[in-house]
Each structure stands twice: as structure tokens, then as C-alpha cells.
Design a protein around this motif. Structure first.
Motif, short mmCIF file in Angstrom:
data_model
loop_
_atom_site.label_atom_id
_atom_site.label_comp_id
_atom_site.label_asym_id
_atom_site.label_seq_id
_atom_site.Cartn_x
_atom_site.Cartn_y
_atom_site.Cartn_z
N ALA A 193 -16.21 5.62 -7.17
CA ALA A 193 -14.74 6.15 -7.49
C ALA A 193 -13.38 5.97 -6.95
CB ALA A 193 -15.54 7.18 -7.77
N ALA A 194 -12.92 5.85 -6.15
CA ALA A 194 -11.80 5.82 -5.56
C ALA A 194 -11.63 4.18 -5.74
CB ALA A 194 -12.14 6.05 -3.50
N GLY B 209 0.65 -1.08 0.37
CA GLY B 209 -0.07 -0.07 -0.48
C GLY B 209 0.54 1.41 -0.14
N HIS B 210 2.24 1.21 0.14
CA HIS B 210 2.66 2.44 -0.08
C HIS B 210 3.26 2.81 -1.78
CE1 HIS B 210 3.76 2.60 3.68
NE2 HIS B 210 3.65 0.30 3.75
N THR B 211 1.92 2.90 -2.76
CA THR B 211 2.08 3.87 -3.77
C THR B 211 0.93 4.65 -3.52
OG1 THR B 211 0.27 2.27 -4.39
CG2 THR B 211 2.18 1.43 -4.74
N PRO B 212 1.31 5.68 -5.38
CA PRO B 212 0.30 6.38 -4.97
C PRO B 212 -0.46 6.29 -5.09
CG PRO B 212 2.80 7.16 -6.54
CD PRO B 212 2.53 6.07 -5.72
N ALA B 213 -1.14 5.10 -6.52
CA ALA B 213 -2.47 4.77 -6.77
C ALA B 213 -3.68 4.23 -4.87
CB ALA B 213 -2.15 3.19 -7.02
N VAL C 112 -7.55 5.12 -1.18
CA VAL C 112 -7.92 5.69 0.24
C VAL C 112 -8.42 7.05 0.49
CG1 VAL C 112 -7.09 5.36 2.52
CG2 VAL C 112 -6.62 3.62 0.70
N THR C 113 -7.38 7.73 0.26
CA THR C 113 -7.87 9.48 0.06
C THR C 113 -9.27 9.60 -0.21
OG1 THR C 113 -5.62 10.29 0.33
CG2 THR C 113 -7.46 11.25 0.23
N ILE C 114 -9.71 9.42 -1.90
CA ILE C 114 -10.73 9.38 -2.19
C ILE C 114 -12.38 8.89 -1.41
CG2 ILE C 114 -12.26 9.16 -4.24
CD1 ILE C 114 -9.53 9.06 -5.87
N ALA C 115 -12.05 7.74 -1.09
CA ALA C 115 -12.76 6.54 0.07
C ALA C 115 -12.50 7.95 1.12
CB ALA C 115 -12.43 5.59 0.17
N PHE C 116 -12.21 8.02 1.84
CA PHE C 116 -11.86 8.04 3.30
C PHE C 116 -12.94 9.87 3.07
CE2 PHE C 116 -10.93 11.11 6.70
CZ PHE C 116 -11.57 10.71 7.45
N GLY D 103 -7.92 4.14 -8.14
CA GLY D 103 -6.92 3.38 -7.44
C GLY D 103 -6.78 2.45 -8.74
N LYS D 104 -7.27 1.52 -9.24
CA LYS D 104 -7.51 0.06 -9.83
C LYS D 104 -6.76 0.99 -11.37
CE LYS D 104 -7.05 -3.43 -11.67
NZ LYS D 104 -6.02 -4.15 -11.10
N ALA D 105 -7.41 2.53 -12.18
CA ALA D 105 -6.68 2.77 -13.12
C ALA D 105 -4.96 3.30 -12.64
CB ALA D 105 -7.65 4.24 -13.39
#
Length: 81
Positions: free
Chosen positions: A47-48, A7-11, A16-20, A52-54
Motif C-alpha cells: 500500500a505504501a 526523494g525530497h518530496t511529500p510523496a 517511505v514512512t508507510i513502508a517502514f 506514494g505513486k498516487a
């Protein structure tokens, strides 16, 4: 667990930020009874996952390991009772 860089990636951080933010919007909508705002928050959560997947597919996620070595298989003997 941190040695795997899980989980230490920009994606991951972006997803996680958008989901929060989506969960926060839905939570506020539950306090001030607003059904459309609640569903809008859940749309943001979905959408998060898409974002993230994209981003992961665009190369901003965890890269596959290049030094993959399969583990040797062991021959197992059946246990008889």
C-alpha cells in the motif's frame, strides 16, 4: 546526489514512512509468531507503494525539469584491431 533532490518530496516521505511501518509490523509478527500479522504488514508495504505513486501523480512528487536540453551526440569511429 543531494543536488538532484532525489526523494525530497511529500510523496517520497509518505511512501517511505508507510513502508517502514509495514516492515515494522511484519518484523514484530516474526518475533511473536503471527502469520496473519506478518501478511498484514506486507500488505501495508505494498500500500505504501500505491500511496506514494498516487501522491506523485497528484503533483506532490518531483516535478519534471522544464529546462531540458538534449546533449549533443558524438560521432563515434569504430575500433579496428
Amino acid at each position: 546526489m543531494s543536488a538532484a533532490a532525489h526523494g525530497h518530496t511529500p510523496a517520497a516521505w509518505t511512501g517511505v514512512t508507510i513502508a517502514f511501518i509495514g516492515f515494522t509490523v511484519s518484523g514484530v509478527a516474526m518475533i511473536i509468531p503471527s502469520i496473519p500479522l506478518f501478511w498484514a504488514g506486507l500488505v501495508v508495504v505494498v500500500a505504501a507503494g500505491v500511496v506514494g505513486k498516487a501522491m506523485s501523480m497528484a503533483g506532490m512528487g518531483k516535478q519534471p525539469s522544464q529546462n531540458f536540453a538534449p546533449t549533443p551526440t558524438e560521432e563515434r569511429t569504430p575500433v579496428t584491431a
